[in-house]
Scaffold this motif. Structure first.
Motif, PDB file in Angstrom:
ATOM      1  N   PRO A   3       0.828  -1.215   0.000  1.00 38.41           N
ATOM      2  CA  PRO A   3       0.000   0.000   0.000  1.00 38.41           C
ATOM      3  C   PRO A   3       0.857   1.258   0.000  1.00 38.41           C
ATOM      4  CG  PRO A   3      -0.104  -1.137   2.132  1.00 38.41           C
ATOM      5  CD  PRO A   3       0.677  -2.008   1.210  1.00 38.41           C
ATOM      6  N   ASP A   4       0.371   2.281  -0.693  1.00 38.98           N
ATOM      7  CA  ASP A   4       1.060   3.571  -0.714  1.00 38.98           C
ATOM      8  C   ASP A   4       0.827   4.255   0.632  1.00 38.98           C
ATOM      9  OD1 ASP A   4       1.923   6.124  -1.016  1.00 38.98           O
ATOM     10  OD2 ASP A   4       0.828   6.528  -2.877  1.00 38.98           O
ATOM     11  N   GLN A   5       1.905   4.428   1.417  1.00 40.00           N
ATOM     12  CA  GLN A   5       1.774   4.962   2.771  1.00 40.00           C
ATOM     13  C   GLN A   5       1.295   6.414   2.766  1.00 40.00           C
ATOM     14  OE1 GLN A   5       2.581   3.290   5.713  1.00 40.00           O
ATOM     15  NE2 GLN A   5       3.292   1.401   4.804  1.00 40.00           N
ATOM     16  N   ASN A   6       1.364   7.083   1.610  1.00 43.01           N
ATOM     17  CA  ASN A   6       0.928   8.478   1.546  1.00 43.01           C
ATOM     18  C   ASN A   6      -0.511   8.618   1.063  1.00 43.01           C
ATOM     19  OD1 ASN A   6       3.431   9.610   2.353  1.00 43.01           O
ATOM     20  ND2 ASN A   6       4.234   9.097   0.338  1.00 43.01           N
ATOM     21  N   ASP A   7      -1.104   7.511   0.639  1.00 40.71           N
ATOM     22  CA  ASP A   7      -2.458   7.543   0.107  1.00 40.71           C
ATOM     23  C   ASP A   7      -3.438   7.357   1.260  1.00 40.71           C
ATOM     24  OD1 ASP A   7      -4.861   7.242  -1.103  1.00 40.71           O
ATOM     25  OD2 ASP A   7      -4.299   5.514  -2.323  1.00 40.71           O
ATOM     26  N   ARG A   8      -4.139   8.455   1.638  1.00 36.59           N
ATOM     27  CA  ARG A   8      -5.006   8.367   2.815  1.00 36.59           C
ATOM     28  C   ARG A   8      -6.197   7.439   2.566  1.00 36.59           C
ATOM     29  NH1 ARG A   8      -4.350  10.708   6.867  1.00 36.59           N
ATOM     30  NH2 ARG A   8      -6.421  11.455   7.392  1.00 36.59           N
ATOM     31  N   PRO A  54      -2.195   7.777  17.676  1.00 33.96           N
ATOM     32  CA  PRO A  54      -3.171   8.864  17.514  1.00 33.96           C
ATOM     33  C   PRO A  54      -4.556   8.251  17.316  1.00 33.96           C
ATOM     34  CG  PRO A  54      -2.002   8.506  15.453  1.00 33.96           C
ATOM     35  CD  PRO A  54      -1.435   7.526  16.447  1.00 33.96           C
ATOM     36  N   LYS A  55      -5.605   8.964  17.716  1.00 36.20           N
ATOM     37  CA  LYS A  55      -6.967   8.468  17.484  1.00 36.20           C
ATOM     38  C   LYS A  55      -7.390   8.675  16.025  1.00 36.20           C
ATOM     39  CE  LYS A  55      -8.471   9.216  22.263  1.00 36.20           C
ATOM     40  NZ  LYS A  55      -9.292  10.043  23.172  1.00 36.20           N
ATOM     41  N   GLY A  56      -6.724   9.570  15.342  1.00 36.16           N
ATOM     42  CA  GLY A  56      -7.025   9.828  13.930  1.00 36.16           C
ATOM     43  C   GLY A  56      -6.503   8.711  13.044  1.00 36.16           C
ATOM     44  N   ALA A  57      -7.036   8.660  11.816  1.00 44.46           N
ATOM     45  CA  ALA A  57      -6.729   7.580  10.879  1.00 44.46           C
ATOM     46  C   ALA A  57      -5.460   7.891  10.084  1.00 44.46           C
ATOM     47  CB  ALA A  57      -7.911   7.376   9.941  1.00 44.46           C
ATOM     48  N   TYR A  58      -4.307   7.545  10.652  1.00 45.93           N
ATOM     49  CA  TYR A  58      -3.024   7.761   9.991  1.00 45.93           C
ATOM     50  C   TYR A  58      -2.312   6.430   9.853  1.00 45.93           C
ATOM     51  CZ  TYR A  58      -4.218  12.509  11.181  1.00 45.93           C
ATOM     52  OH  TYR A  58      -4.896  13.691  11.305  1.00 45.93           O
ATOM     53  N   VAL A  59      -1.871   6.127   8.649  1.00 42.58           N
ATOM     54  CA  VAL A  59      -1.290   4.819   8.357  1.00 42.58           C
ATOM     55  C   VAL A  59       0.070   4.631   9.015  1.00 42.58           C
ATOM     56  CG1 VAL A  59      -0.478   3.310   6.488  1.00 42.58           C
ATOM     57  CG2 VAL A  59      -2.485   4.756   6.131  1.00 42.58           C
ATOM     58  N   SER A  61       4.129   6.767  10.267  1.00 41.78           N
ATOM     59  CA  SER A  61       4.801   7.985  10.714  1.00 41.78           C
ATOM     60  C   SER A  61       4.871   9.006   9.577  1.00 41.78           C
ATOM     61  CB  SER A  61       6.211   7.678  11.241  1.00 41.78           C
ATOM     62  OG  SER A  61       6.981   7.043  10.257  1.00 41.78           O
ATOM     63  N   ASP A  62       5.038   8.511   8.357  1.00 47.46           N
ATOM     64  CA  ASP A  62       5.078   9.430   7.206  1.00 47.46           C
ATOM     65  C   ASP A  62       3.733  10.138   7.042  1.00 47.46           C
ATOM     66  OD1 ASP A  62       6.560  10.347   4.755  1.00 47.46           O
ATOM     67  OD2 ASP A  62       4.737   9.519   3.857  1.00 47.46           O
ATOM     68  N   ASP A  63       2.664   9.376   7.096  1.00 47.17           N
ATOM     69  CA  ASP A  63       1.308   9.927   6.963  1.00 47.17           C
ATOM     70  C   ASP A  63       1.025  10.909   8.106  1.00 47.17           C
ATOM     71  OD1 ASP A  63      -1.313  10.228   6.040  1.00 47.17           O
ATOM     72  OD2 ASP A  63      -2.027   8.385   6.973  1.00 47.17           O
ATOM     73  N   PHE A  64       1.341  10.486   9.337  1.00 42.85           N
ATOM     74  CA  PHE A  64       1.049  11.319  10.508  1.00 42.85           C
ATOM     75  C   PHE A  64       1.819  12.633  10.452  1.00 42.85           C
ATOM     76  CE2 PHE A  64       1.710  12.273  15.147  1.00 42.85           C
ATOM     77  CZ  PHE A  64       0.384  12.489  15.474  1.00 42.85           C
ATOM     78  N   SER A  65       3.106  12.559  10.141  1.00 38.23           N
ATOM     79  CA  SER A  65       3.924  13.778  10.146  1.00 38.23           C
ATOM     80  C   SER A  65       3.514  14.738   9.038  1.00 38.23           C
ATOM     81  CB  SER A  65       5.414  13.422  10.023  1.00 38.23           C
ATOM     82  OG  SER A  65       5.654  12.754   8.803  1.00 38.23           O
ATOM     83  N   ALA A  66       3.001  14.186   7.930  1.00 36.84           N
ATOM     84  CA  ALA A  66       2.613  15.043   6.800  1.00 36.84           C
ATOM     85  C   ALA A  66       1.189  15.572   6.928  1.00 36.84           C
ATOM     86  CB  ALA A  66       2.753  14.258   5.490  1.00 36.84           C
ATOM     87  N   GLN A  67       0.278  14.776   7.488  1.00 41.86           N
ATOM     88  CA  GLN A  67      -1.150  15.091   7.401  1.00 41.86           C
ATOM     89  C   GLN A  67      -1.809  15.511   8.712  1.00 41.86           C
ATOM     90  OE1 GLN A  67      -2.463  15.223   4.460  1.00 41.86           O
ATOM     91  NE2 GLN A  67      -0.867  14.162   3.309  1.00 41.86           N
ATOM     92  N   ALA A  68      -1.251  15.101   9.849  1.00 42.44           N
ATOM     93  CA  ALA A  68      -1.917  15.409  11.122  1.00 42.44           C
ATOM     94  C   ALA A  68      -1.816  16.903  11.428  1.00 42.44           C
ATOM     95  CB  ALA A  68      -1.289  14.586  12.246  1.00 42.44           C
ATOM     96  N   SER A  69      -2.775  17.383  12.217  1.00 43.94           N
ATOM     97  CA  SER A  69      -2.750  18.797  12.615  1.00 43.94           C
ATOM     98  C   SER A  69      -1.660  19.004  13.667  1.00 43.94           C
ATOM     99  CB  SER A  69      -4.101  19.186  13.198  1.00 43.94           C
ATOM    100  OG  SER A  69      -4.331  18.493  14.412  1.00 43.94           O
ATOM    101  N   ASP A  70      -1.274  20.275  13.839  1.00 41.98           N
ATOM    102  CA  ASP A  70      -0.292  20.591  14.882  1.00 41.98           C
ATOM    103  C   ASP A  70      -0.812  20.137  16.244  1.00 41.98           C
ATOM    104  OD1 ASP A  70       1.149  21.730  12.852  1.00 41.98           O
ATOM    105  OD2 ASP A  70       0.931  23.808  13.554  1.00 41.98           O
ATOM    106  N   ALA A  71      -2.117  20.311  16.464  1.00 43.30           N
ATOM    107  CA  ALA A  71      -2.699  19.921  17.757  1.00 43.30           C
ATOM    108  C   ALA A  71      -2.566  18.420  17.983  1.00 43.30           C
ATOM    109  CB  ALA A  71      -4.164  20.333  17.804  1.00 43.30           C
ATOM    110  N   GLU A  72      -2.807  17.632  16.940  1.00 38.23           N
ATOM    111  CA  GLU A  72      -2.691  16.169  17.077  1.00 38.23           C
ATOM    112  C   GLU A  72      -1.239  15.755  17.333  1.00 38.23           C
ATOM    113  OE1 GLU A  72      -5.907  13.998  14.281  1.00 38.23           O
ATOM    114  OE2 GLU A  72      -4.690  15.493  13.235  1.00 38.23           O
ATOM    115  N   ILE A  73      -0.314  16.385  16.636  1.00 44.30           N
ATOM    116  CA  ILE A  73       1.100  16.025  16.796  1.00 44.30           C
ATOM    117  C   ILE A  73       1.592  16.416  18.186  1.00 44.30           C
ATOM    118  CG2 ILE A  73       3.441  16.528  15.979  1.00 44.30           C
ATOM    119  CD1 ILE A  73       2.200  16.728  13.127  1.00 44.30           C
TER     120      ILE A  73
END
Ligand code: AMP
Length: 132
Positions: A3-8, A54-59, A61-73
């Motif tokens: 799976p593409d780790q960047n594809d949400r 995280p409770k959010g749907a992030y595949v 570390s790459d996905d989380f660091s790129a897509q999560a909000s500052d508050a989530e991080i």
């Protein structure tokens, strides 16, 4: 194909951590915050082995660091540090690890960090043979 780790759209809602977040299966909870959850690993590799997710749907570390909000991080790393302190792991020490993708043998496709503690963890990772 991996799976593409960047594809949400590649996030698998049926993965075990998504099911824990939804309360469909139990976990041995250590702590919880607005955006994150910490629980004990079901197959501990060290005397203390806790996962922070995280409770959010992030595949990954790459996905989380790129897509999560500052508050989530911020929430994630605040909880991780708080858990390590609560576990009494700050002294003599602990290790945090995030496996990303195939080479790192990431098993669960929902971003998580491992907290390993409770023993001398050795130095870094097992050395691999040098390529010729
Ligand atoms: P990783 O290889 O970084 O993806 O690690 C996944 C981790 O999740 C492993 O250490 C598993 O033991 C752990 N794990 C899998 N299912 C559960 C579960 N239901 N509750 C707690 N930990 C789990």
């Amino acid at each position: 194909m991996a799976p593409d780790q960047n594809d949400r759209s590649a996030y698998d809602d049926g993965n075990v951590f998504a099911r824990i977040i939804r309360g469909e299966i139990p976990c041995d909870k250590v702590a919880e915050s607005a955006h994150s959850l910490a629980f004990r690993d079901i197959d501990p590799q060290t005397p203390t082995h806790v996962l922070v997710i995280p409770k959010g749907a992030y595949v990954s570390s790459d996905d989380f660091s790129a897509q999560a909000s500052d508050a989530e991080i911020a929430d994630f790393f605040r909880l991780l540090g708080q858990v390590a302190r609560t576990l009494g792991a700050v002294e003599p020490g602990y290790r945090i690890v995030a496996n990303h993708g195939a080479d790192a043998h990431q098993e669960v496709p929902h971003f998580h960090m491992h907290i390993f503690a409770g023993t001398d963890l050795g130095r870094m990772i097992k050395p691999v043979e040098k390529q010729t």
